[in-house]
Design a protein around this motif. Structure first.
Motif, PDB file in Angstrom:
ATOM      1  N   ARG A 178       0.842  -1.201   0.000  1.00 41.66           N
ATOM      2  CA  ARG A 178       0.000   0.000   0.000  1.00 41.66           C
ATOM      3  C   ARG A 178       0.877   1.250   0.000  1.00 41.66           C
ATOM      4  NH1 ARG A 178      -5.163  -0.325   1.222  1.00 41.66           N
ATOM      5  NH2 ARG A 178      -4.969  -2.046   2.655  1.00 41.66           N
ATOM      6  N   VAL A 213       3.056  -8.891  -0.780  1.00 42.33           N
ATOM      7  CA  VAL A 213       1.712  -9.178  -0.264  1.00 42.33           C
ATOM      8  C   VAL A 213       1.709 -10.002   1.032  1.00 42.33           C
ATOM      9  CG1 VAL A 213      -0.494 -10.303  -0.803  1.00 42.33           C
ATOM     10  CG2 VAL A 213       0.591  -8.806  -2.484  1.00 42.33           C
ATOM     11  N   PRO A 214       2.597 -10.988   1.197  1.00 37.05           N
ATOM     12  CA  PRO A 214       2.552 -11.734   2.473  1.00 37.05           C
ATOM     13  C   PRO A 214       2.879 -10.791   3.641  1.00 37.05           C
ATOM     14  CG  PRO A 214       3.874 -12.884   0.828  1.00 37.05           C
ATOM     15  CD  PRO A 214       3.643 -11.503   0.302  1.00 37.05           C
ATOM     16  N   GLY A 216       1.684  -2.186   7.955  1.00 42.06           N
ATOM     17  CA  GLY A 216       0.441  -1.709   8.560  1.00 42.06           C
ATOM     18  C   GLY A 216       0.346  -2.098  10.022  1.00 42.06           C
ATOM     19  N   ASP A 217      -0.733  -1.678  10.675  1.00 37.77           N
ATOM     20  CA  ASP A 217      -0.936  -2.049  12.083  1.00 37.77           C
ATOM     21  C   ASP A 217      -1.154  -3.557  12.215  1.00 37.77           C
ATOM     22  OD1 ASP A 217      -3.100  -0.480  10.677  1.00 37.77           O
ATOM     23  OD2 ASP A 217      -4.370  -1.666  12.005  1.00 37.77           O
ATOM     24  N   GLY A 218      -1.827  -4.143  11.229  1.00 35.43           N
ATOM     25  CA  GLY A 218      -2.070  -5.592  11.273  1.00 35.43           C
ATOM     26  C   GLY A 218      -0.769  -6.379  11.262  1.00 35.43           C
ATOM     27  N   ALA A 219       0.223  -5.865  10.559  1.00 37.69           N
ATOM     28  CA  ALA A 219       1.509  -6.567  10.442  1.00 37.69           C
ATOM     29  C   ALA A 219       2.191  -6.731  11.796  1.00 37.69           C
ATOM     30  CB  ALA A 219       2.429  -5.803   9.487  1.00 37.69           C
ATOM     31  N   GLU A 227       2.210 -10.115  13.481  1.00 38.10           N
ATOM     32  CA  GLU A 227       2.945 -11.219  12.857  1.00 38.10           C
ATOM     33  C   GLU A 227       4.295 -11.408  13.555  1.00 38.10           C
ATOM     34  OE1 GLU A 227       2.158 -13.287  10.503  1.00 38.10           O
ATOM     35  OE2 GLU A 227       0.414 -12.394   9.520  1.00 38.10           O
ATOM     36  N   ASN A 273      -3.310   2.565   9.977  1.00 39.78           N
ATOM     37  CA  ASN A 273      -4.517   3.114   9.329  1.00 39.78           C
ATOM     38  C   ASN A 273      -5.796   2.586   9.975  1.00 39.78           C
ATOM     39  OD1 ASN A 273      -4.850   0.541   8.325  1.00 39.78           O
ATOM     40  ND2 ASN A 273      -4.384   1.061   6.201  1.00 39.78           N
ATOM     41  N   TRP A 286      -7.136  -0.203  10.487  1.00 44.38           N
ATOM     42  CA  TRP A 286      -7.816  -1.417  10.031  1.00 44.38           C
ATOM     43  C   TRP A 286      -6.836  -2.405   9.421  1.00 44.38           C
ATOM     44  CZ3 TRP A 286     -12.869  -2.080  11.152  1.00 44.38           C
ATOM     45  CH2 TRP A 286     -13.614  -0.934  11.462  1.00 44.38           C
ATOM     46  N   HIS A 319     -10.154  -1.834   1.588  1.00 44.13           N
ATOM     47  CA  HIS A 319      -8.854  -2.471   1.882  1.00 44.13           C
ATOM     48  C   HIS A 319      -8.126  -2.764   0.568  1.00 44.13           C
ATOM     49  CE1 HIS A 319      -5.825  -5.274   3.232  1.00 44.13           C
ATOM     50  NE2 HIS A 319      -6.309  -6.164   2.393  1.00 44.13           N
TER      51      HIS A 319
HETATM   52  C1  LIG Z   1       0.860 -13.689   5.992  1.00 42.43           C
HETATM   53  C2  LIG Z   1      -0.449 -13.165   5.474  1.00 42.43           C
HETATM   54  N1  LIG Z   1      -1.579 -13.398   6.171  1.00 42.43           N
HETATM   55  C3  LIG Z   1      -2.763 -12.912   5.727  1.00 42.43           C
HETATM   56  C4  LIG Z   1      -2.821 -12.189   4.562  1.00 42.43           C
HETATM   57  C5  LIG Z   1      -4.151 -11.615   4.083  1.00 42.43           C
HETATM   58  N2  LIG Z   1      -4.108 -10.164   4.305  1.00 42.43           N
HETATM   59  C6  LIG Z   1      -3.802  -9.313   3.317  1.00 42.43           C
HETATM   60  S1  LIG Z   1      -3.740  -7.738   3.840  1.00 42.43           S
HETATM   61  C7  LIG Z   1      -4.169  -8.158   5.396  1.00 42.43           C
HETATM   62  C8  LIG Z   1      -4.331  -7.116   6.466  1.00 42.43           C
HETATM   63  C9  LIG Z   1      -3.109  -6.285   6.622  1.00 42.43           C
HETATM   64  O1  LIG Z   1      -3.383  -5.246   7.506  1.00 42.43           O
HETATM   65  P1  LIG Z   1      -2.310  -4.168   7.862  1.00 42.43           P
HETATM   66  O2  LIG Z   1      -1.008  -4.815   8.171  1.00 42.43           O
HETATM   67  O3  LIG Z   1      -2.888  -3.289   8.906  1.00 42.43           O
HETATM   68  O4  LIG Z   1      -2.088  -3.362   6.510  1.00 42.43           O
HETATM   69  P2  LIG Z   1      -3.150  -2.534   5.641  1.00 42.43           P
HETATM   70  O5  LIG Z   1      -3.788  -3.531   4.716  1.00 42.43           O
HETATM   71  O6  LIG Z   1      -4.121  -1.902   6.556  1.00 42.43           O
HETATM   72  O7  LIG Z   1      -2.326  -1.554   4.899  1.00 42.43           O
HETATM   73  C10 LIG Z   1      -4.338  -9.533   5.510  1.00 42.43           C
HETATM   74  C11 LIG Z   1      -4.714 -10.230   6.750  1.00 42.43           C
HETATM   75  C12 LIG Z   1      -1.620 -11.996   3.851  1.00 42.43           C
HETATM   76  N3  LIG Z   1      -1.581 -11.287   2.714  1.00 42.43           N
HETATM   77  N4  LIG Z   1      -0.444 -12.465   4.336  1.00 42.43           N
END
Ligand SMILES: Cc1ncc(C[n+]2csc(CCOP(=O)(O)OP(=O)(O)O)c2C)c(N)n1
Length: 367
Positions: free
Chosen positions: A94, A133-134, A163-166, A169, A193, A195, A262
Protein backbone atom coordinates in the motif's frame (compact mmCIF):
# COMPACT_ATOMS: atom_id res chain seq x y z
CA UNK A 1 14.25 -5.14 48.02
CA UNK A 2 12.82 -8.22 46.34
CA UNK A 3 10.87 -6.26 43.78
CA UNK A 4 11.99 -3.02 42.20
CA UNK A 5 11.87 -1.26 38.88
CA UNK A 6 14.68 -2.56 36.69
CA UNK A 7 14.50 0.22 34.19
CA UNK A 8 12.45 3.26 33.39
CA UNK A 9 11.04 2.37 30.02
CA UNK A 10 10.67 5.92 28.85
CA UNK A 11 7.84 7.78 27.23
CA UNK A 12 6.43 7.36 23.76
CA UNK A 13 5.96 10.83 22.31
CA UNK A 14 3.27 11.89 19.88
CA UNK A 15 4.18 14.64 17.45
CA UNK A 16 1.73 16.91 15.68
CA UNK A 17 2.71 20.19 13.97
CA UNK A 18 -0.02 20.98 11.45
CA UNK A 19 -3.48 20.47 12.90
CA UNK A 20 -6.51 19.39 10.92
CA UNK A 21 -7.51 22.98 10.18
CA UNK A 22 -4.10 23.60 8.62
CA UNK A 23 -2.88 25.74 11.54
CA UNK A 24 0.81 25.30 12.28
CA UNK A 25 2.57 25.14 15.65
CA UNK A 26 5.19 27.80 15.01
CA UNK A 27 7.52 26.50 17.71
CA UNK A 28 7.72 23.11 16.00
CA UNK A 29 7.51 24.17 12.35
CA UNK A 30 10.47 22.69 10.45
CA UNK A 31 12.56 24.81 8.14
CA UNK A 32 11.85 23.06 4.85
CA UNK A 33 12.87 24.86 1.63
CA UNK A 34 9.86 26.08 -0.36
CA UNK A 35 10.78 23.99 -3.39
CA UNK A 36 10.77 20.85 -1.22
CA UNK A 37 7.40 21.74 0.28
CA UNK A 38 5.96 22.13 -3.20
CA UNK A 39 7.57 18.93 -4.41
CA UNK A 40 6.06 16.98 -1.52
CA UNK A 41 2.66 18.53 -2.14
CA UNK A 42 2.89 17.67 -5.81
CA UNK A 43 3.74 14.05 -4.97
CA UNK A 44 0.83 13.77 -2.54
CA UNK A 45 -1.66 15.24 -4.98
CA UNK A 46 -0.34 13.16 -7.85
CA UNK A 47 -0.55 10.07 -5.61
CA UNK A 48 -4.19 10.88 -4.89
CA UNK A 49 -5.01 11.40 -8.58
CA UNK A 50 -3.16 8.22 -9.51
CA UNK A 51 -5.07 6.27 -6.86
CA UNK A 52 -8.42 7.60 -8.10
CA UNK A 53 -7.51 6.72 -11.67
CA UNK A 54 -6.41 3.25 -10.66
CA UNK A 55 -9.67 2.61 -8.83
CA UNK A 56 -11.59 3.54 -11.99
CA UNK A 57 -9.41 1.27 -14.12
CA UNK A 58 -10.05 -1.60 -11.75
CA UNK A 59 -13.81 -0.97 -11.70
CA UNK A 60 -13.79 -0.95 -15.50
CA UNK A 61 -12.13 -4.37 -15.44
CA UNK A 62 -8.92 -3.13 -17.04
CA UNK A 63 -6.57 -4.04 -14.19
CA UNK A 64 -6.72 -6.51 -11.32
CA UNK A 65 -7.05 -5.84 -7.62
CA UNK A 66 -4.89 -3.32 -5.75
CA UNK A 67 -4.69 -1.57 -2.37
CA UNK A 68 -5.70 2.12 -2.49
CA UNK A 69 -3.68 4.69 -0.55
CA UNK A 70 -6.25 7.47 -0.14
CA UNK A 71 -5.63 9.31 3.15
CA UNK A 72 -2.13 7.89 3.63
CA UNK A 73 -0.21 10.20 1.29
CA UNK A 74 1.49 12.24 4.04
CA UNK A 75 2.76 9.15 5.87
CA UNK A 76 4.40 7.92 2.68
CA UNK A 77 5.80 11.10 1.19
CA UNK A 78 6.90 12.67 4.49
CA UNK A 79 8.96 9.56 5.21
CA UNK A 80 10.26 8.71 1.73
CA UNK A 81 11.31 12.35 1.19
CA UNK A 82 14.44 11.66 3.24
CA UNK A 83 15.72 8.78 1.15
CA UNK A 84 18.70 9.21 -1.14
CA UNK A 85 18.57 7.33 -4.45
CA UNK A 86 21.10 4.82 -3.09
CA UNK A 87 18.95 4.09 -0.01
CA UNK A 88 16.55 1.17 -0.10
CA UNK A 89 12.76 1.19 -0.13
CA UNK A 90 11.10 -2.03 1.00
CA UNK A 91 7.35 -1.56 0.62
CA UNK A 92 4.35 -3.62 1.64
CA UNK A 93 1.46 -3.44 -0.84
CA UNK A 94 0.00 0.00 0.00
CA UNK A 95 2.80 2.40 -0.85
CA UNK A 96 2.10 3.52 -4.39
CA UNK A 97 2.79 7.18 -3.54
CA UNK A 98 6.18 6.30 -2.02
CA UNK A 99 7.02 4.05 -4.96
CA UNK A 100 6.21 6.80 -7.46
CA UNK A 101 8.26 9.25 -5.41
CA UNK A 102 11.18 6.85 -5.83
CA UNK A 103 10.71 6.69 -9.59
CA UNK A 104 8.23 3.87 -10.27
CA UNK A 105 6.46 4.48 -13.59
CA UNK A 106 2.64 4.43 -13.90
CA UNK A 107 2.98 2.07 -16.84
CA UNK A 108 4.85 -0.53 -14.77
CA UNK A 109 2.45 -0.25 -11.84
CA UNK A 110 -0.48 -0.78 -14.20
CA UNK A 111 1.19 -3.58 -16.15
CA UNK A 112 1.81 -5.39 -12.89
CA UNK A 113 -1.77 -4.80 -11.73
CA UNK A 114 -2.98 -6.14 -15.08
CA UNK A 115 -0.98 -9.32 -14.56
CA UNK A 116 2.08 -8.76 -16.76
CA UNK A 117 5.47 -9.70 -15.35
CA UNK A 118 7.16 -6.89 -17.23
CA UNK A 119 5.65 -4.48 -14.70
CA UNK A 120 7.44 -6.03 -11.76
CA UNK A 121 10.92 -6.31 -13.26
CA UNK A 122 13.37 -4.42 -11.04
CA UNK A 123 15.39 -1.85 -13.03
CA UNK A 124 19.14 -2.49 -12.88
CA UNK A 125 19.97 0.60 -10.81
CA UNK A 126 16.87 0.66 -8.59
CA UNK A 127 17.14 0.02 -4.89
CA UNK A 128 13.44 -0.61 -4.45
CA UNK A 129 12.05 -4.03 -3.70
CA UNK A 130 8.75 -4.95 -5.37
CA UNK A 131 5.53 -4.76 -3.41
CA UNK A 132 5.09 -7.58 -0.94
CA UNK A 133 1.71 -9.18 -0.26
CA UNK A 134 2.55 -11.73 2.47
CA UNK A 135 1.96 -9.48 5.47
CA UNK A 136 5.13 -8.46 7.39
CA UNK A 137 7.55 -10.67 5.44
CA UNK A 138 9.04 -7.53 3.88
CA UNK A 139 10.23 -6.45 7.33
CA UNK A 140 12.65 -9.35 7.48
CA UNK A 141 13.77 -8.59 3.94
CA UNK A 142 14.43 -5.02 5.07
CA UNK A 143 16.45 -6.17 8.07
CA UNK A 144 18.45 -8.46 5.78
CA UNK A 145 19.13 -5.69 3.28
CA UNK A 146 20.19 -3.39 6.12
CA UNK A 147 22.52 -6.09 7.43
CA UNK A 148 24.09 -6.41 3.96
CA UNK A 149 24.46 -2.64 3.69
CA UNK A 150 26.23 -2.52 7.02
CA UNK A 151 28.42 -5.51 6.15
CA UNK A 152 29.55 -3.77 2.97
CA UNK A 153 30.40 -0.62 4.91
CA UNK A 154 27.94 1.52 2.89
CA UNK A 155 26.14 4.40 4.55
CA UNK A 156 22.83 3.73 2.82
CA UNK A 157 19.78 3.07 4.92
CA UNK A 158 16.64 0.99 4.48
CA UNK A 159 13.09 2.26 4.88
CA UNK A 160 10.34 -0.30 5.10
CA UNK A 161 6.58 0.15 5.42
CA UNK A 162 3.94 -1.95 7.13
CA UNK A 163 0.44 -1.71 8.56
CA UNK A 164 -0.94 -2.05 12.08
CA UNK A 165 -2.07 -5.59 11.27
CA UNK A 166 1.51 -6.57 10.44
CA UNK A 167 2.52 -5.94 14.06
CA UNK A 168 0.68 -9.13 15.07
CA UNK A 169 2.95 -11.22 12.86
CA UNK A 170 6.04 -12.93 14.24
CA UNK A 171 8.06 -11.50 11.36
CA UNK A 172 7.51 -7.97 12.69
CA UNK A 173 8.95 -8.88 16.09
CA UNK A 174 11.85 -10.85 14.63
CA UNK A 175 12.72 -7.98 12.31
CA UNK A 176 12.72 -5.42 15.14
CA UNK A 177 14.73 -7.66 17.41
CA UNK A 178 17.27 -8.56 14.72
CA UNK A 179 17.67 -4.91 13.72
CA UNK A 180 18.02 -3.77 17.31
CA UNK A 181 20.51 -6.35 18.40
CA UNK A 182 22.69 -5.97 15.29
CA UNK A 183 22.45 -2.14 15.17
CA UNK A 184 21.03 -2.02 11.65
CA UNK A 185 20.34 1.16 9.64
CA UNK A 186 16.65 0.60 9.08
CA UNK A 187 13.50 2.65 9.64
CA UNK A 188 10.24 0.77 10.16
CA UNK A 189 7.36 3.02 9.11
CA UNK A 190 4.06 1.73 10.44
CA UNK A 191 1.07 3.20 8.64
CA UNK A 192 -1.39 2.67 11.44
CA UNK A 193 -4.52 3.11 9.33
CA UNK A 194 -6.78 1.64 12.04
CA UNK A 195 -7.82 -1.42 10.03
CA UNK A 196 -6.43 -4.75 8.91
CA UNK A 197 -9.07 -5.52 6.31
CA UNK A 198 -12.14 -5.73 8.63
CA UNK A 199 -10.25 -6.04 11.92
CA UNK A 200 -10.13 -2.74 13.86
CA UNK A 201 -7.04 -1.70 15.79
CA UNK A 202 -8.77 -2.31 19.14
CA UNK A 203 -8.93 -6.01 18.28
CA UNK A 204 -5.38 -6.09 16.98
CA UNK A 205 -3.52 -5.24 20.18
CA UNK A 206 -3.94 -4.21 23.81
CA UNK A 207 -1.03 -1.78 23.44
CA UNK A 208 -2.05 1.87 23.59
CA UNK A 209 0.32 2.65 20.74
CA UNK A 210 2.24 0.73 18.11
CA UNK A 211 5.32 2.85 18.79
CA UNK A 212 5.70 1.45 22.32
CA UNK A 213 6.44 -1.98 20.87
CA UNK A 214 9.89 -0.59 20.05
CA UNK A 215 10.67 -0.43 23.77
CA UNK A 216 10.72 -4.23 24.02
CA UNK A 217 13.49 -4.34 21.42
CA UNK A 218 15.57 -1.54 22.90
CA UNK A 219 15.10 0.77 19.93
CA UNK A 220 13.46 4.20 19.68
CA UNK A 221 9.74 4.36 18.95
CA UNK A 222 8.03 7.55 17.77
CA UNK A 223 4.37 8.30 17.18
CA UNK A 224 3.19 11.05 14.89
CA UNK A 225 0.01 12.36 13.34
CA UNK A 226 0.40 10.49 10.07
CA UNK A 227 -1.91 12.90 8.26
CA UNK A 228 0.40 15.79 9.12
CA UNK A 229 3.16 15.90 6.53
CA UNK A 230 5.30 18.24 8.65
CA UNK A 231 5.21 15.93 11.67
CA UNK A 232 5.99 12.88 9.55
CA UNK A 233 8.84 14.76 7.85
CA UNK A 234 10.38 15.81 11.18
CA UNK A 235 10.11 12.38 12.80
CA UNK A 236 11.30 10.54 9.70
CA UNK A 237 14.30 12.87 9.43
CA UNK A 238 15.22 12.05 13.00
CA UNK A 239 14.87 8.32 12.30
CA UNK A 240 16.75 8.38 8.98
CA UNK A 241 19.61 10.47 10.41
CA UNK A 242 19.88 8.12 13.37
CA UNK A 243 19.94 5.08 11.08
CA UNK A 244 22.56 6.62 8.80
CA UNK A 245 24.82 8.21 11.40
CA UNK A 246 24.44 5.93 14.38
CA UNK A 247 23.19 2.63 12.93
CA UNK A 248 20.17 2.69 15.22
CA UNK A 249 16.82 1.42 13.92
CA UNK A 250 13.55 3.22 14.69
CA UNK A 251 9.91 2.24 14.72
CA UNK A 252 7.92 5.21 13.43
CA UNK A 253 4.17 4.96 13.90
CA UNK A 254 2.14 7.22 11.63
CA UNK A 255 -1.44 7.45 12.88
CA UNK A 256 -3.63 7.68 9.81
CA UNK A 257 -6.79 6.20 8.32
CA UNK A 258 -7.62 3.95 5.41
CA UNK A 259 -10.25 6.08 3.66
CA UNK A 260 -10.95 3.59 0.90
CA UNK A 261 -11.57 -0.13 0.56
CA UNK A 262 -8.85 -2.47 1.88
CA UNK A 263 -8.38 -3.70 -1.66
CA UNK A 264 -10.78 -3.56 -4.55
CA UNK A 265 -11.95 -7.03 -3.49
CA UNK A 266 -13.29 -5.62 -0.21
CA UNK A 267 -16.61 -4.03 0.82
CA UNK A 268 -16.05 -1.95 3.98
CA UNK A 269 -19.77 -1.13 4.37
CA UNK A 270 -20.04 -4.60 5.88
CA UNK A 271 -17.90 -3.71 8.89
CA UNK A 272 -17.71 0.08 9.31
CA UNK A 273 -20.14 2.97 9.03
CA UNK A 274 -19.97 6.48 7.62
CA UNK A 275 -19.84 7.68 11.27
CA UNK A 276 -16.51 5.86 11.65
CA UNK A 277 -15.05 7.47 8.54
CA UNK A 278 -16.51 11.00 8.74
CA UNK A 279 -14.13 12.43 11.39
CA UNK A 280 -11.18 11.39 9.25
CA UNK A 281 -12.47 13.21 6.18
CA UNK A 282 -11.82 16.42 8.11
CA UNK A 283 -8.28 15.27 8.83
CA UNK A 284 -7.38 14.83 5.18
CA UNK A 285 -3.59 15.17 4.80
CA UNK A 286 -3.69 16.98 1.46
CA UNK A 287 -6.26 19.67 2.17
CA UNK A 288 -4.61 20.66 5.46
CA UNK A 289 -1.22 20.90 3.75
CA UNK A 290 -2.80 23.03 1.03
CA UNK A 291 -4.21 25.38 3.67
CA UNK A 292 -0.68 25.73 5.05
CA UNK A 293 0.86 26.33 1.61
CA UNK A 294 -1.80 28.88 0.74
CA UNK A 295 -1.11 30.76 3.98
CA UNK A 296 2.55 30.87 2.98
CA UNK A 297 1.55 32.24 -0.43
CA UNK A 298 3.03 29.23 -2.24
CA UNK A 299 -0.11 27.99 -4.01
CA UNK A 300 -3.60 29.16 -4.84
CA UNK A 301 -6.81 27.57 -6.07
CA UNK A 302 -6.01 28.30 -9.69
CA UNK A 303 -2.66 26.49 -9.46
CA UNK A 304 -4.32 23.54 -7.76
CA UNK A 305 -6.96 23.26 -10.47
CA UNK A 306 -4.24 23.41 -13.11
CA UNK A 307 -2.24 20.70 -11.37
CA UNK A 308 -5.21 18.35 -11.22
CA UNK A 309 -5.90 18.92 -14.93
CA UNK A 310 -2.26 18.32 -15.84
CA UNK A 311 -2.19 15.10 -13.81
CA UNK A 312 -5.45 13.92 -15.33
CA UNK A 313 -4.14 14.48 -18.87
CA UNK A 314 -0.80 12.85 -18.10
CA UNK A 315 -2.51 9.82 -16.57
CA UNK A 316 -4.78 9.50 -19.58
CA UNK A 317 -1.77 9.57 -21.87
CA UNK A 318 0.13 7.07 -19.68
CA UNK A 319 -2.82 4.70 -19.68
CA UNK A 320 -3.06 4.87 -23.48
CA UNK A 321 0.61 3.89 -23.71
CA UNK A 322 0.10 1.09 -21.19
CA UNK A 323 -2.83 -0.23 -23.18
CA UNK A 324 -0.77 -0.24 -26.36
CA UNK A 325 1.91 -2.21 -24.55
CA UNK A 326 -0.67 -4.66 -23.21
CA UNK A 327 -1.88 -5.28 -26.75
CA UNK A 328 1.69 -6.08 -27.80
CA UNK A 329 2.31 -8.35 -24.86
CA UNK A 330 1.43 -11.96 -24.66
CA UNK A 331 0.49 -12.97 -21.12
CA UNK A 332 2.90 -15.72 -22.05
CA UNK A 333 4.50 -18.40 -20.01
CA UNK A 334 3.73 -18.10 -16.27
CA UNK A 335 7.30 -19.29 -15.64
CA UNK A 336 8.34 -15.77 -16.67
CA UNK A 337 7.53 -14.58 -13.15
CA UNK A 338 10.89 -15.95 -12.02
CA UNK A 339 12.77 -14.06 -14.75
CA UNK A 340 11.30 -10.71 -13.77
CA UNK A 341 12.31 -11.05 -10.13
CA UNK A 342 15.58 -12.93 -9.80
CA UNK A 343 18.92 -12.04 -11.36
CA UNK A 344 20.25 -15.54 -10.79
CA UNK A 345 19.08 -18.92 -9.59
CA UNK A 346 19.36 -19.78 -5.92
CA UNK A 347 18.83 -23.38 -4.75
CA UNK A 348 15.39 -22.66 -3.29
CA UNK A 349 14.36 -20.82 -6.46
CA UNK A 350 15.51 -23.74 -8.64
CA UNK A 351 13.39 -25.99 -6.43
CA UNK A 352 10.36 -23.69 -6.69
CA UNK A 353 10.78 -23.47 -10.47
CA UNK A 354 10.82 -27.25 -10.80
CA UNK A 355 7.72 -27.54 -8.60
CA UNK A 356 5.87 -24.83 -10.54
CA UNK A 357 6.86 -26.30 -13.94
CA UNK A 358 5.54 -29.72 -12.88
CA UNK A 359 2.35 -28.21 -11.55
CA UNK A 360 1.70 -26.29 -14.77
CA UNK A 361 2.31 -29.47 -16.74
CA UNK A 362 -0.19 -31.38 -14.58
CA UNK A 363 -2.78 -28.62 -14.85
CA UNK A 364 -2.39 -28.42 -18.63
CA UNK A 365 -2.68 -32.20 -18.92
CA UNK A 366 -6.01 -32.00 -17.11
CA UNK A 367 -7.20 -29.18 -19.37
C1 LIG B 1 0.86 -13.69 5.99
C2 LIG B 1 -0.45 -13.17 5.47
N1 LIG B 1 -1.58 -13.40 6.17
C3 LIG B 1 -2.76 -12.91 5.73
C4 LIG B 1 -2.82 -12.19 4.56
C5 LIG B 1 -4.15 -11.61 4.08
N2 LIG B 1 -4.11 -10.16 4.31
C6 LIG B 1 -3.80 -9.31 3.32
S1 LIG B 1 -3.74 -7.74 3.84
C7 LIG B 1 -4.17 -8.16 5.40
C8 LIG B 1 -4.33 -7.12 6.47
C9 LIG B 1 -3.11 -6.28 6.62
O1 LIG B 1 -3.38 -5.25 7.51
P1 LIG B 1 -2.31 -4.17 7.86
O2 LIG B 1 -1.01 -4.81 8.17
O3 LIG B 1 -2.89 -3.29 8.91
O4 LIG B 1 -2.09 -3.36 6.51
P2 LIG B 1 -3.15 -2.53 5.64
O5 LIG B 1 -3.79 -3.53 4.72
O6 LIG B 1 -4.12 -1.90 6.56
O7 LIG B 1 -2.33 -1.55 4.90
C10 LIG B 1 -4.34 -9.53 5.51
C11 LIG B 1 -4.71 -10.23 6.75
C12 LIG B 1 -1.62 -12.00 3.85
N3 LIG B 1 -1.58 -11.29 2.71
N4 LIG B 1 -0.44 -12.46 4.34
Amino acid sequence: MPRHAVERLGTVTHLSILDETGAVDKALEPDIPETDLLEMHRAMLYGRCFDERMLKLQRQGRIGTFAPIKGQEAAQIGAAAHLRPSDWLVPSFREIAAQIWRGAKPRDIWLFAAGYNEGVAIPEDARDLPLCVPVATQLLHAAGVAYATKYRGEDDIVMTFHGDGATSEGDFHEALNFSGVLDLPVVFVCQNNQWAISLPLAKQTRSKTIAQKAVAYGIPGLRVDGNDILAVWVAAKEAVDRARNEQIPTLLECVTYRMEVHTTADDPTRYRTEDDVAPWRKRDPISRFETYLKAKGLIDDKTLKGMRETFRDALKHDWQETQERIEELDAGDPMGIFDALYAQDYPHITEQKAYFRERLKRERAHG
